[in-house]
Write a protein that holds these residues in place. Structure first.
Motif, mmCIF file in Angstrom:
data_model
loop_
_atom_site.group_PDB
_atom_site.id
_atom_site.type_symbol
_atom_site.label_atom_id
_atom_site.label_comp_id
_atom_site.label_asym_id
_atom_site.label_seq_id
_atom_site.Cartn_x
_atom_site.Cartn_y
_atom_site.Cartn_z
ATOM 1 N N GLY A 181 0.796 -1.216 0.000
ATOM 2 C CA GLY A 181 0.000 0.000 0.000
ATOM 3 C C GLY A 181 0.831 1.269 0.000
ATOM 4 N N PHE A 182 0.188 2.354 0.385
ATOM 5 C CA PHE A 182 0.847 3.661 0.394
ATOM 6 C C PHE A 182 0.057 4.585 1.300
ATOM 7 C CE2 PHE A 182 -2.108 3.393 -3.112
ATOM 8 C CZ PHE A 182 -2.759 4.618 -3.166
ATOM 9 N N GLY A 183 0.492 5.824 1.406
ATOM 10 C CA GLY A 183 -0.217 6.783 2.251
ATOM 11 C C GLY A 183 -0.190 6.370 3.718
ATOM 12 N N TYR A 184 -1.352 6.357 4.325
ATOM 13 C CA TYR A 184 -1.467 6.070 5.757
ATOM 14 C C TYR A 184 -1.668 4.576 6.041
ATOM 15 C CZ TYR A 184 -2.001 11.132 6.060
ATOM 16 O OH TYR A 184 -1.791 12.491 5.962
ATOM 17 N N ASP A 185 -1.549 3.736 5.018
ATOM 18 C CA ASP A 185 -1.846 2.303 5.161
ATOM 19 C C ASP A 185 -1.119 1.606 6.314
ATOM 20 O OD1 ASP A 185 -3.584 2.571 3.070
ATOM 21 O OD2 ASP A 185 -2.448 1.351 1.642
ATOM 22 N N PRO A 186 0.166 1.911 6.582
ATOM 23 C CA PRO A 186 0.842 1.206 7.691
ATOM 24 C C PRO A 186 0.250 1.522 9.063
ATOM 25 C CG PRO A 186 2.452 2.201 6.201
ATOM 26 C CD PRO A 186 1.108 2.767 5.835
ATOM 27 N N HIS A 187 -0.502 2.608 9.170
ATOM 28 C CA HIS A 187 -1.097 3.010 10.455
ATOM 29 C C HIS A 187 -2.613 2.768 10.500
ATOM 30 C CE1 HIS A 187 2.476 4.942 12.200
ATOM 31 N NE2 HIS A 187 2.760 5.300 10.960
ATOM 32 N N PHE A 188 -3.189 2.294 9.385
ATOM 33 C CA PHE A 188 -4.646 2.098 9.323
ATOM 34 C C PHE A 188 -4.957 0.630 9.608
ATOM 35 C CE2 PHE A 188 -8.723 1.475 7.041
ATOM 36 C CZ PHE A 188 -9.482 2.442 7.675
ATOM 37 N N TYR A 189 -5.463 0.389 10.800
ATOM 38 C CA TYR A 189 -5.699 -0.972 11.293
ATOM 39 C C TYR A 189 -7.179 -1.329 11.156
ATOM 40 C CZ TYR A 189 -5.712 -4.889 14.646
ATOM 41 O OH TYR A 189 -5.860 -6.113 15.245
ATOM 42 N N ILE A 190 -7.432 -2.543 10.632
ATOM 43 C CA ILE A 190 -8.806 -3.025 10.465
ATOM 44 C C ILE A 190 -9.046 -4.112 11.501
ATOM 45 C CG2 ILE A 190 -10.491 -3.982 8.840
ATOM 46 C CD1 ILE A 190 -7.295 -2.692 7.418
ATOM 47 N N PRO A 191 -9.756 -3.803 12.589
ATOM 48 C CA PRO A 191 -9.916 -4.758 13.683
ATOM 49 C C PRO A 191 -10.494 -6.105 13.254
ATOM 50 C CG PRO A 191 -10.635 -2.587 14.393
ATOM 51 C CD PRO A 191 -10.382 -2.499 12.915
ATOM 52 N N SER A 192 -11.452 -6.094 12.334
ATOM 53 C CA SER A 192 -12.085 -7.353 11.928
ATOM 54 C C SER A 192 -11.120 -8.276 11.199
ATOM 55 C CB SER A 192 -13.298 -7.071 11.035
ATOM 56 O OG SER A 192 -12.892 -6.381 9.852
ATOM 57 N N LEU A 193 -10.055 -7.704 10.628
ATOM 58 C CA LEU A 193 -9.062 -8.515 9.904
ATOM 59 C C LEU A 193 -7.794 -8.731 10.725
ATOM 60 C CD1 LEU A 193 -9.361 -6.918 6.343
ATOM 61 C CD2 LEU A 193 -10.442 -9.013 7.173
ATOM 62 N N GLY A 194 -7.623 -7.952 11.788
ATOM 63 C CA GLY A 194 -6.445 -8.098 12.627
ATOM 64 C C GLY A 194 -5.146 -7.685 11.957
ATOM 65 N N CYS A 195 -5.233 -6.726 11.033
ATOM 66 C CA CYS A 195 -4.016 -6.278 10.337
ATOM 67 C C CYS A 195 -4.208 -4.846 9.851
ATOM 68 C CB CYS A 195 -3.686 -7.192 9.160
ATOM 69 S SG CYS A 195 -4.909 -7.146 7.833
ATOM 70 N N THR A 196 -3.102 -4.228 9.435
ATOM 71 C CA THR A 196 -3.185 -2.902 8.823
ATOM 72 C C THR A 196 -3.419 -3.066 7.319
ATOM 73 O OG1 THR A 196 -0.842 -2.683 8.263
ATOM 74 C CG2 THR A 196 -1.516 -1.982 10.487
ATOM 75 N N ALA A 197 -3.813 -1.969 6.680
ATOM 76 C CA ALA A 197 -4.007 -1.981 5.227
ATOM 77 C C ALA A 197 -2.699 -2.313 4.512
ATOM 78 C CB ALA A 197 -4.546 -0.635 4.761
ATOM 79 N N ALA A 198 -1.561 -1.959 5.125
ATOM 80 C CA ALA A 198 -0.255 -2.226 4.513
ATOM 81 C C ALA A 198 0.178 -3.683 4.663
ATOM 82 C CB ALA A 198 0.802 -1.306 5.118
ATOM 83 N N GLN A 199 -0.570 -4.465 5.440
ATOM 84 C CA GLN A 199 -0.266 -5.889 5.599
ATOM 85 C C GLN A 199 -1.143 -6.764 4.707
ATOM 86 O OE1 GLN A 199 -0.767 -5.678 9.982
ATOM 87 N NE2 GLN A 199 1.265 -6.627 10.133
ATOM 88 N N MET A 200 -2.036 -6.141 3.946
ATOM 89 C CA MET A 200 -2.956 -6.893 3.098
ATOM 90 C C MET A 200 -2.373 -7.121 1.717
ATOM 91 S SD MET A 200 -6.487 -4.894 4.053
ATOM 92 C CE MET A 200 -7.508 -6.009 3.082
ATOM 93 N N ALA A 201 -2.730 -8.251 1.102
ATOM 94 C CA ALA A 201 -2.371 -8.492 -0.295
ATOM 95 C C ALA A 201 -3.096 -7.456 -1.153
ATOM 96 C CB ALA A 201 -2.779 -9.895 -0.708
ATOM 97 N N PRO A 202 -2.436 -6.936 -2.189
ATOM 98 C CA PRO A 202 -3.062 -5.892 -3.008
ATOM 99 C C PRO A 202 -4.446 -6.274 -3.532
ATOM 100 C CG PRO A 202 -0.746 -6.056 -3.553
ATOM 101 C CD PRO A 202 -1.040 -7.181 -2.599
#
Length: 198
Positions: A152-173
């Motif tokens: 990802g990019f932008g604020y993704d490393p700090h944007f956490y999705i509780p239901s997935l237990g990860c940040t946007a930057a930890q998700m597969a594109p």
């Protein structure tokens, strides 16, 4: 069908091409045509997206798509909002913007960390299109002060999705494209575009 993207952001271009490919659209960045950046003088995501699409269409003579997106943090009264890309000043890097976000939230230790990404995507057939297509997506999450993930990019490393237990930057594109604010807005745009491109 050639469409100009009112941005030079390679990651946005990749996301758009991946999602719009089934419609037979070839999305090209405005930098290919030496389009000058539009002044983002709007006070909303919708206004800024229209300004950018109109500018790209006017300079290229092609249909244009633009996106204006950002993150709203409740503890900061919705900031950075439409100023997300330049939160730390004109020409700010993602790192500088993220550092300022963390600094502001560190000053509010007891505040809620709830936040959401917003995305508005506009499609204009030409610069004078009186009925641009407007699509919106919103993605709920919360801000974590320690960054995590390399995607990802932008604020993704700090944007956490509780239901997935990860940040946007930890998700597969591909997964991010499916559920993100931009993914939602693009899915809505595709539904609106299909009849026009049939």
């Amino acid at each position: 069908m050639k469409i100009v993207l009112a941005s030079g952001n390679q990651k946005k271009l990749n996301e758009l091409n991946a999602i719009l490919a089934p419609l037979g659209c070839d999305v090209l960045p405005q930098s290919t045509f030496n389009v000058p950046e539009a002044e983002e003088t709007g006070l909303t995501f919708v206004e800024n997206a229209i300004l950018k699409a109109r500018n790209a269409a006017a300079h290229t003579g092609l249909p244009a798509v633009s996106d204006d997106s950002g993150i709203e943090v409740d503890a900061l009264n919705g900031a950075p909002g439409i100023y997300s890309a330049r939160f730390a000043g004109p020409g700010a890097t993602d790192a500088a913007n993220n550092a300022l976000l963390v600094q502001r939230l560190n000053a509010l230790p007891d505040a809620t960390r709830s936040a959401r990404y917003q995305c508005v995507i506009v499609f204009m057939r030409h610069a004078d299109d009186p009925v641009p297509l407007i699509a919106h997506g919103s993605w709920e999450g919360e801000i974590v002060l320690q960054p995590a993930g390399e995607q990802g990019f932008g604020y993704d490393p700090h944007f956490y999705i509780p239901s997935l237990g990860c940040t946007a930057a930890q998700m597969a594109p591909a997964e991010k494209n499916r559920i993100s604010h931009r993914g939602q807005a693009l899915a809505s745009l595709m539904q609106q575009l299909r009849p026009r491109l049939a």
